[in-house]
Design a protein around this motif. Structure first.
Motif, mmCIF file in Angstrom:
data_model
loop_
_atom_site.group_PDB
_atom_site.id
_atom_site.type_symbol
_atom_site.label_atom_id
_atom_site.label_comp_id
_atom_site.label_asym_id
_atom_site.label_seq_id
_atom_site.Cartn_x
_atom_site.Cartn_y
_atom_site.Cartn_z
ATOM 1 N N THR A 126 -37.982 3.429 -19.175
ATOM 2 C CA THR A 126 -36.656 3.735 -19.701
ATOM 3 C C THR A 126 -36.180 5.041 -19.096
ATOM 4 O O THR A 126 -36.730 6.096 -19.365
ATOM 5 C CB THR A 126 -36.693 3.846 -21.240
ATOM 6 O OG1 THR A 126 -37.323 2.692 -21.760
ATOM 7 C CG2 THR A 126 -35.293 3.971 -21.795
ATOM 8 N N GLY A 127 -35.142 4.958 -18.308
ATOM 9 C CA GLY A 127 -34.617 6.147 -17.649
ATOM 10 C C GLY A 127 -33.488 6.765 -18.457
ATOM 11 O O GLY A 127 -33.089 6.289 -19.532
ATOM 12 N N VAL A 128 -32.945 7.852 -17.927
ATOM 13 C CA VAL A 128 -31.867 8.581 -18.591
ATOM 14 C C VAL A 128 -30.635 7.696 -18.734
ATOM 15 O O VAL A 128 -29.970 7.696 -19.784
ATOM 16 C CB VAL A 128 -31.530 9.862 -17.792
ATOM 17 C CG1 VAL A 128 -30.348 10.585 -18.390
ATOM 18 C CG2 VAL A 128 -32.736 10.771 -17.728
ATOM 19 N N GLY A 129 -30.322 6.933 -17.717
ATOM 20 C CA GLY A 129 -29.147 6.055 -17.777
ATOM 21 C C GLY A 129 -29.252 5.030 -18.888
ATOM 22 O O GLY A 129 -28.264 4.741 -19.582
ATOM 23 N N TRP A 131 -30.896 5.433 -21.692
ATOM 24 C CA TRP A 131 -30.702 6.131 -22.959
ATOM 25 C C TRP A 131 -29.218 6.406 -23.213
ATOM 26 O O TRP A 131 -28.744 6.302 -24.350
ATOM 27 C CB TRP A 131 -31.488 7.440 -22.989
ATOM 28 C CG TRP A 131 -32.953 7.227 -23.183
ATOM 29 C CD1 TRP A 131 -33.933 7.448 -22.271
ATOM 30 C CD2 TRP A 131 -33.597 6.730 -24.350
ATOM 31 N NE1 TRP A 131 -35.154 7.119 -22.800
ATOM 32 C CE2 TRP A 131 -34.983 6.674 -24.083
ATOM 33 C CE3 TRP A 131 -33.144 6.321 -25.602
ATOM 34 C CZ2 TRP A 131 -35.910 6.230 -25.005
ATOM 35 C CZ3 TRP A 131 -34.075 5.879 -26.530
ATOM 36 C CH2 TRP A 131 -35.439 5.833 -26.240
ATOM 37 N N VAL A 132 -28.461 6.751 -22.203
ATOM 38 C CA VAL A 132 -27.027 7.006 -22.355
ATOM 39 C C VAL A 132 -26.318 5.737 -22.796
ATOM 40 O O VAL A 132 -25.484 5.756 -23.714
ATOM 41 C CB VAL A 132 -26.431 7.568 -21.049
ATOM 42 C CG1 VAL A 132 -24.914 7.604 -21.092
ATOM 43 C CG2 VAL A 132 -26.992 8.941 -20.751
ATOM 44 N N VAL A 133 -26.634 4.621 -22.185
ATOM 45 C CA VAL A 133 -26.017 3.346 -22.568
ATOM 46 C C VAL A 133 -26.378 2.998 -24.005
ATOM 47 O O VAL A 133 -25.524 2.560 -24.798
ATOM 48 C CB VAL A 133 -26.458 2.227 -21.592
ATOM 49 C CG1 VAL A 133 -26.048 0.859 -22.100
ATOM 50 C CG2 VAL A 133 -25.892 2.475 -20.209
ATOM 51 N N LEU A 134 -27.633 3.200 -24.363
ATOM 52 C CA LEU A 134 -28.077 2.901 -25.718
ATOM 53 C C LEU A 134 -27.338 3.763 -26.747
ATOM 54 O O LEU A 134 -26.891 3.264 -27.780
ATOM 55 C CB LEU A 134 -29.590 3.107 -25.833
ATOM 56 C CG LEU A 134 -30.243 2.703 -27.141
ATOM 57 C CD1 LEU A 134 -30.048 1.209 -27.395
ATOM 58 C CD2 LEU A 134 -31.716 3.043 -27.132
ATOM 59 N N LEU A 135 -27.180 5.056 -26.475
ATOM 60 C CA LEU A 135 -26.444 5.944 -27.385
ATOM 61 C C LEU A 135 -24.966 5.554 -27.492
ATOM 62 O O LEU A 135 -24.376 5.634 -28.576
ATOM 63 C CB LEU A 135 -26.588 7.392 -26.928
ATOM 64 C CG LEU A 135 -27.974 8.012 -27.123
ATOM 65 C CD1 LEU A 135 -28.022 9.409 -26.514
ATOM 66 C CD2 LEU A 135 -28.356 8.052 -28.584
ATOM 67 N N CYS A 136 -24.364 5.125 -26.396
ATOM 68 C CA CYS A 136 -22.965 4.682 -26.430
ATOM 69 C C CYS A 136 -22.805 3.434 -27.287
ATOM 70 O O CYS A 136 -21.845 3.318 -28.067
ATOM 71 C CB CYS A 136 -22.446 4.429 -25.018
ATOM 72 S SG CYS A 136 -22.193 5.943 -24.072
ATOM 73 N N VAL A 137 -23.734 2.500 -27.187
ATOM 74 C CA VAL A 137 -23.677 1.285 -27.996
ATOM 75 C C VAL A 137 -23.820 1.642 -29.474
ATOM 76 O O VAL A 137 -23.088 1.119 -30.329
ATOM 77 C CB VAL A 137 -24.765 0.276 -27.547
ATOM 78 C CG1 VAL A 137 -24.912 -0.860 -28.532
ATOM 79 C CG2 VAL A 137 -24.442 -0.253 -26.165
ATOM 80 N N ILE A 138 -24.733 2.555 -29.798
ATOM 81 C CA ILE A 138 -24.920 2.972 -31.192
ATOM 82 C C ILE A 138 -23.652 3.660 -31.710
ATOM 83 O O ILE A 138 -23.229 3.428 -32.854
ATOM 84 C CB ILE A 138 -26.150 3.899 -31.312
ATOM 85 C CG1 ILE A 138 -27.426 3.095 -31.074
ATOM 86 C CG2 ILE A 138 -26.195 4.584 -32.676
ATOM 87 C CD1 ILE A 138 -28.682 3.921 -30.979
ATOM 88 N N ALA A 139 -23.007 4.484 -30.874
ATOM 89 C CA ALA A 139 -21.776 5.160 -31.281
ATOM 90 C C ALA A 139 -20.665 4.160 -31.539
ATOM 91 O O ALA A 139 -19.908 4.288 -32.525
ATOM 92 C CB ALA A 139 -21.362 6.167 -30.215
ATOM 93 N N VAL A 140 -20.522 3.159 -30.692
ATOM 94 C CA VAL A 140 -19.481 2.144 -30.885
ATOM 95 C C VAL A 140 -19.727 1.367 -32.169
ATOM 96 O O VAL A 140 -18.802 1.113 -32.957
ATOM 97 C CB VAL A 140 -19.409 1.203 -29.655
ATOM 98 C CG1 VAL A 140 -18.546 -0.010 -29.933
ATOM 99 C CG2 VAL A 140 -18.885 1.960 -28.453
ATOM 100 N N VAL A 141 -20.962 0.984 -32.440
ATOM 101 C CA VAL A 141 -21.297 0.259 -33.666
ATOM 102 C C VAL A 141 -21.028 1.150 -34.881
ATOM 103 O O VAL A 141 -20.480 0.698 -35.904
ATOM 104 C CB VAL A 141 -22.765 -0.229 -33.631
ATOM 105 C CG1 VAL A 141 -23.201 -0.762 -34.988
ATOM 106 C CG2 VAL A 141 -22.932 -1.290 -32.566
#
Length: 153
Positions: A126-129, A131-141
């Motif tokens: 799991t790279g930095v990119g 993690w950024v995508v995962l955090l964005c999905v959590i923020a949208v939800v």
């Protein structure tokens, strides 16, 4: 220099092998090919004045040439006999490298890896990119849930 290189290669080929083919390669050098001995020699201009790069290699079963096994720099004015001696030495080195000296031991189906290779193979993917995508999905939800909660109050 290319005419002199071709002339030298032709004389050298006559000294080395009875059966040979002499031709120009793409880089501007000359190749002497001895199909009956499965070997080739290439003569190419070197960086120095009146110096040539001699390379020797083998010819593979399909007729293609393998990369050079040995090489040397010699003076173009050294004479055919001196160049032939250098080429014979290069051909001998190429022949020695192609014959196996001892039987190759069989390896297990799964090769053993070094400690460093094991560490590299077991680290997280799991790279930095990601993690950024995962955090964005959590923020949208999270924003969606907050919006739904405000609407139904």
């Amino acid at each position: 220099m290319s005419a002199q290189l071709r002339e030298t290669a032709t004389e050298l080929a006559d000294v080395l092998w009875r059966e040979h083919t002499v031709y120009r390669d793409r880089a501007g050098g000359v190749v002497i090919r001895g199909d009956h001995v499965q070997r080739w020699i290439s003569l190419a201009p070197s960086g120095g004045r009146d110096e040539i790069l001699l390379r020797a290699g083998r010819i593979l079963d399909g007729g293609t040439t393998a990369p050079a096994r040995s090489e040397a720099v010699a003076g173009l004015t050294a004479g055919t006999a001196a160049l032939a001696a250098i080429c014979r030495r290069l051909l001998a080195e190429a022949a020695v490298e192609t014959t196996p000296s001892a039987p190759v031991p069989r390896r297990s189906a799964r090769p053993e890896r070094s400690l460093e290779t094991r560490y590299r193979g077991s680290r997280r993917h799991t790279g930095v990119g990601s993690w950024v995508v995962l955090l964005c999905v959590i923020a949208v939800v999270g924003l969606y849930v907050c919006n739904v909660a405000l609407v139904y109050r």
